[in-house]
Design a protein around this motif. Structure first.
Motif, mmCIF file in Angstrom:
data_model
loop_
_atom_site.group_PDB
_atom_site.id
_atom_site.type_symbol
_atom_site.label_atom_id
_atom_site.label_comp_id
_atom_site.label_asym_id
_atom_site.label_seq_id
_atom_site.Cartn_x
_atom_site.Cartn_y
_atom_site.Cartn_z
ATOM 1 N N ILE A 32 -52.462 -33.241 50.751
ATOM 2 C CA ILE A 32 -52.340 -34.363 51.675
ATOM 3 C C ILE A 32 -51.125 -35.203 51.320
ATOM 4 N N ALA A 33 -50.956 -35.508 50.039
ATOM 5 C CA ALA A 33 -49.826 -36.320 49.586
ATOM 6 C C ALA A 33 -48.497 -35.627 49.872
ATOM 7 N N GLU A 34 -48.475 -34.330 49.737
ATOM 8 C CA GLU A 34 -47.232 -33.575 49.949
ATOM 9 C C GLU A 34 -46.811 -33.544 51.411
ATOM 10 N N GLU A 35 -47.769 -33.479 52.319
ATOM 11 C CA GLU A 35 -47.458 -33.276 53.733
ATOM 12 C C GLU A 35 -47.331 -34.546 54.562
ATOM 13 N N LEU A 36 -48.002 -35.617 54.175
ATOM 14 C CA LEU A 36 -47.999 -36.816 55.008
ATOM 15 C C LEU A 36 -47.036 -37.874 54.487
#
Length: 84
Positions: A32-36
């Motif tokens: 989640i942290a990587e994509e958003l």
């Protein structure tokens, strides 16, 4: 030849945008942290904790119920968030 080149570029761009989407009901905090955009590991961990306590997100707007995530963050990531 230009048509083929344009088609290849379009396919590449579509694949790139499709790969950036993340399912907030299944992904771990790191994904989640990587994509958003605007979501670091701390907020992503809060998303996973909220999901664990309250069940899966039913709407994208429900993410605003997670402490530290506002409507602006949701709006800038709307096209990257999957629920199913």
């Amino acid at each position: 030849m230009n048509y083929l080149k344009a088609l290849l570029i379009a396919v590449f761009l579509f694949a790139q945008s499709a790969m950036a989407a993340v399912n907030v009901n299944k992904a771990d905090a790191a994904q989640i942290a990587e994509e958003l955009k605007g979501i670091g590991l701390s907020k992503a961990t809060a998303i996973v904790a909220y999901r664990t306590q309250n069940g899966p997100f039913k709407t994208v707007e429900q993410l605003t119920e997670v402490k530290g995530i506002g409507l602006k963050t949701v709006e800038k990531n709307r096209s990257e968030i999957l629920l199913k």
